[in-house]
Design an enzyme around this catalytic site. Sequence first.
Site, short mmCIF file in Angstrom:
data_model
loop_
_atom_site.label_atom_id
_atom_site.label_comp_id
_atom_site.label_asym_id
_atom_site.label_seq_id
_atom_site.Cartn_x
_atom_site.Cartn_y
_atom_site.Cartn_z
N THR A 18 -3.21 -3.50 -5.23
CA THR A 18 -2.26 -4.40 -4.57
C THR A 18 -2.94 -5.18 -3.45
OG1 THR A 18 -0.55 -2.74 -4.99
CG2 THR A 18 0.00 -4.49 -3.46
N ARG A 22 -9.29 0.19 -2.65
CA ARG A 22 -9.08 1.34 -1.76
C ARG A 22 -9.47 2.62 -2.49
NH1 ARG A 22 -3.36 -0.28 1.15
NH2 ARG A 22 -4.16 -2.28 1.87
N SER A 112 -5.54 0.15 5.27
CA SER A 112 -4.21 -0.05 5.84
C SER A 112 -3.57 1.23 6.37
CB SER A 112 -3.33 -0.71 4.79
OG SER A 112 -2.11 -1.05 5.35
N HIS A 113 -2.45 1.60 5.76
CA HIS A 113 -1.67 2.74 6.26
C HIS A 113 -2.19 4.07 5.73
CE1 HIS A 113 -0.37 1.32 2.42
NE2 HIS A 113 0.14 2.50 2.16
N LYS A 125 -11.35 -5.82 1.33
CA LYS A 125 -10.77 -6.92 0.56
C LYS A 125 -11.33 -8.25 1.05
CE LYS A 125 -6.65 -7.61 3.33
NZ LYS A 125 -5.28 -8.06 3.32
N ASP A 276 0.64 -0.25 11.89
CA ASP A 276 -0.13 0.63 11.01
C ASP A 276 -1.63 0.55 11.28
OD1 ASP A 276 -0.52 -1.92 10.05
OD2 ASP A 276 -0.77 -1.24 7.98
N ASP A 278 -4.18 -1.17 10.16
CA ASP A 278 -4.85 -2.46 10.37
C ASP A 278 -3.95 -3.49 11.05
OD1 ASP A 278 -3.29 -2.55 8.07
OD2 ASP A 278 -4.49 -4.12 7.15
N ASP A 280 -0.94 -4.81 10.33
CA ASP A 280 -0.10 -5.81 9.67
C ASP A 280 1.31 -5.32 9.39
OD1 ASP A 280 -0.82 -4.14 7.63
OD2 ASP A 280 -1.76 -5.67 6.37
N ARG A 281 1.55 -4.02 9.49
CA ARG A 281 2.91 -3.51 9.24
C ARG A 281 3.66 -3.32 10.56
NH1 ARG A 281 3.16 0.63 4.24
NH2 ARG A 281 1.87 -0.59 2.83
N GLU A 362 8.48 -7.88 3.16
CA GLU A 362 8.54 -6.86 2.13
C GLU A 362 9.19 -5.61 2.68
OE1 GLU A 362 5.02 -6.86 -0.73
OE2 GLU A 362 4.13 -7.04 1.23
N GLU A 363 9.75 -4.84 1.75
CA GLU A 363 10.36 -3.57 2.14
C GLU A 363 9.34 -2.60 2.73
OE1 GLU A 363 9.28 -0.81 0.32
OE2 GLU A 363 8.07 -2.17 -0.90
N SER A 364 8.07 -2.79 2.40
CA SER A 364 7.02 -1.85 2.83
C SER A 364 6.58 -2.14 4.26
CB SER A 364 5.84 -1.92 1.87
OG SER A 364 5.38 -3.25 1.75
N LYS A 375 0.71 -10.32 6.58
CA LYS A 375 1.85 -9.86 7.36
C LYS A 375 1.32 -9.48 8.73
CE LYS A 375 1.78 -5.36 5.01
NZ LYS A 375 0.91 -5.58 3.83
N ARG A 495 7.20 4.70 -7.05
CA ARG A 495 8.15 4.26 -6.03
C ARG A 495 9.47 3.95 -6.72
NH1 ARG A 495 4.67 4.06 -1.92
NH2 ARG A 495 2.89 2.66 -1.87
C1 G16 Z 1 -0.14 -3.64 0.75
C2 G16 Z 1 0.28 -5.01 0.32
C3 G16 Z 1 1.77 -5.14 0.41
C4 G16 Z 1 2.44 -4.05 -0.40
C5 G16 Z 1 1.94 -2.70 0.06
C6 G16 Z 1 2.44 -1.58 -0.81
O1 G16 Z 1 0.17 -3.47 2.09
O2 G16 Z 1 -0.31 -6.01 1.12
O3 G16 Z 1 2.11 -6.39 -0.09
O4 G16 Z 1 3.82 -4.11 -0.25
O5 G16 Z 1 0.55 -2.67 -0.01
O6 G16 Z 1 1.93 -1.72 -2.08
P1 G16 Z 1 2.14 -0.61 -3.17
O7 G16 Z 1 3.62 -0.43 -3.30
O8 G16 Z 1 1.48 -1.19 -4.39
O9 G16 Z 1 1.49 0.66 -2.68
P2 G16 Z 1 -0.88 -2.81 3.09
O10 G16 Z 1 -0.19 -2.75 4.42
O11 G16 Z 1 -1.17 -1.46 2.51
O12 G16 Z 1 -2.06 -3.70 3.04
#
Ligand code: G16
Length: 542
Positions: A18, A22, A112-113, A125, A276, A278, A280-281, A362-364, A375, A495
């Site tokens: 995504t 990672r 990220s998280h 990335k 989070d 990095d 962005d969340r 996004e919901e995430s 983000k 999910r």
């Molecule tokens: C990344 C993407 C987001 C996505 C999230 C969760 O976020 O940039 O667009 O919503 O992963 O993705 P998945 O549901 O495929 O695990 P981040 O904050 O991890 O870079």
Amino acid sequence: MTVHSITTSPFADQRPGTSGLRKRTTVFQQTHYLENFVQALLDVASLPPDATLVVGGDGRFHNREATETIIRMAAGNGITHVIVGRAGLLSTPAASHLIRSGAHGGIILSASHNPGGPNGDFGIKYNTGNGGPAPESFTNEVAERARVIQQYTIADLPPFNLDDLGTQQIGPLRLEVVDPVSAYAALMESLFDFDAISGLFASGFRMRFDAMHAITGPYAVEILERRLGALSGTVINRVPLPDFGGGHPDPNLTYAHDLVEELFGSDAPDFGAASDGDGDRNMILGQRFFVTPSDSLAVLAANATLVPGYARGLAGVARSMPTSAAVDAVAESLGIPCFETPTGWKFFGNLLDAGRITLCGEESFGTGSDHVREKDGLWAVLFWLNIVAERGQTVEAIVREHWARFGRNYYTRYDYEGVPTEAANDVMAHLRAQFATLPGTVVASRRVRSADDFSYTDPVDGSVSENQGIRVLFDDDARIVFRLSGTGTEGATIRLYIESRETDATRLGMDTSVALAELVTTALSMSDLVGRTGRREPTVIT
Ligand code: G16
């Protein structure tokens, strides 16, 4: 400067998910692993000789070594100008901003998280010149290139210094070490009414920001405490650590527990937020009140004109498919377009570049705008503070008024982490097998309108992305969505996203778990998730 061509052989698992590649840190520490992927990125990017490349990461374990390797490879590949955050640090939105300020692209190091440390995760990335994550066409090409790579190019550079600001000329390479915070802080100051927010803090408004020992600590201290005058100590867990202090830097009700305890305690501050790994969340909390990320996007859209940077109004909005449709109702009332994209920030890039949307989310726990192409956690926090300052209401009052005006989208997400890949695929196959028979049936007292795999045609470049999640849509706009995460590193993560829409004023204040109980039961039985995975409970509920 001597340049070496190193013979290597491909790794079978270098396909970005995504958001970039990672993997476990130990995977990245294998000889040639990082180098192969970086070479594949640089080959596909094929930057001009005078290109400027931004490099930085969230400071997790292995960040500095990887940064140094990338600088040597950039030089080896003929790049003459690299901008790097001091000590190799840059939050993802700050990196996006730096790229947009004149670079050709950037390499961001982050998972990220996901937890960090020697036993945690690492990631990498590529962001293109617009500052956003490379599109799928690019990442697919990188995967193809990495699959056949036979050599990479790296320069022998004399020792260089990443800890002092300034420019070093190393042979043909100009290495510019910049303060990670200042350009980003100036950007925030250009968008928000800092006087109004300072006034809010001066009036005794109390806030807690949980930086989760990740990258946003220095950004939040500079902006919230130094520039806006929030009380010293407003930012907790403010020192970035390579293993995030052993924590899981994901700002949600489960992992940001210090913050949640305080905001739901007896002497709770007025406002709480977390970011989070990095940066962005974001998670937004009021006093004893949680704002779902989907609602947060809708509230920002509905109140955008209160904020100087958005006073001109919004061109349009976008949300990822699994995100609740709360923002759709706002868009309808504003008479602006609302786009539904697949999960992944990269899908917003074209819409932002084309000026078709201003806000997206996004919901995430991701929210952002056209100010960068990622983000942006702190940006969302400042947006909320600006709205609170303008409206003079609590977070809870703002959200309840929003529901009364636009209706409420009850929403929850269940994550089942570390499921064996075969079992996860089996659940998805079992759901797909019901696509033909589900429509028209009545389940959970609702009639199924359609059941399908979400497919997206980018309205700007016409590219098509298929199989982006399974949707079961009901006549009353309730939805059940299943997808497999593209960011996990162990097995598969299923999910499950559940949503129902309520406009009856007497039913807007229900507990989410009660409002959605019947749909959850339906989703579990429809998917036979427990039977096929053996997992009785989700790992995390958000
Ligand atoms: C990344 C993407 C987001 C996505 C999230 C969760 O976020 O940039 O667009 O919503 O992963 O993705 P998945 O549901 O495929 O695990 P981040 O904050 O991890 O870079």
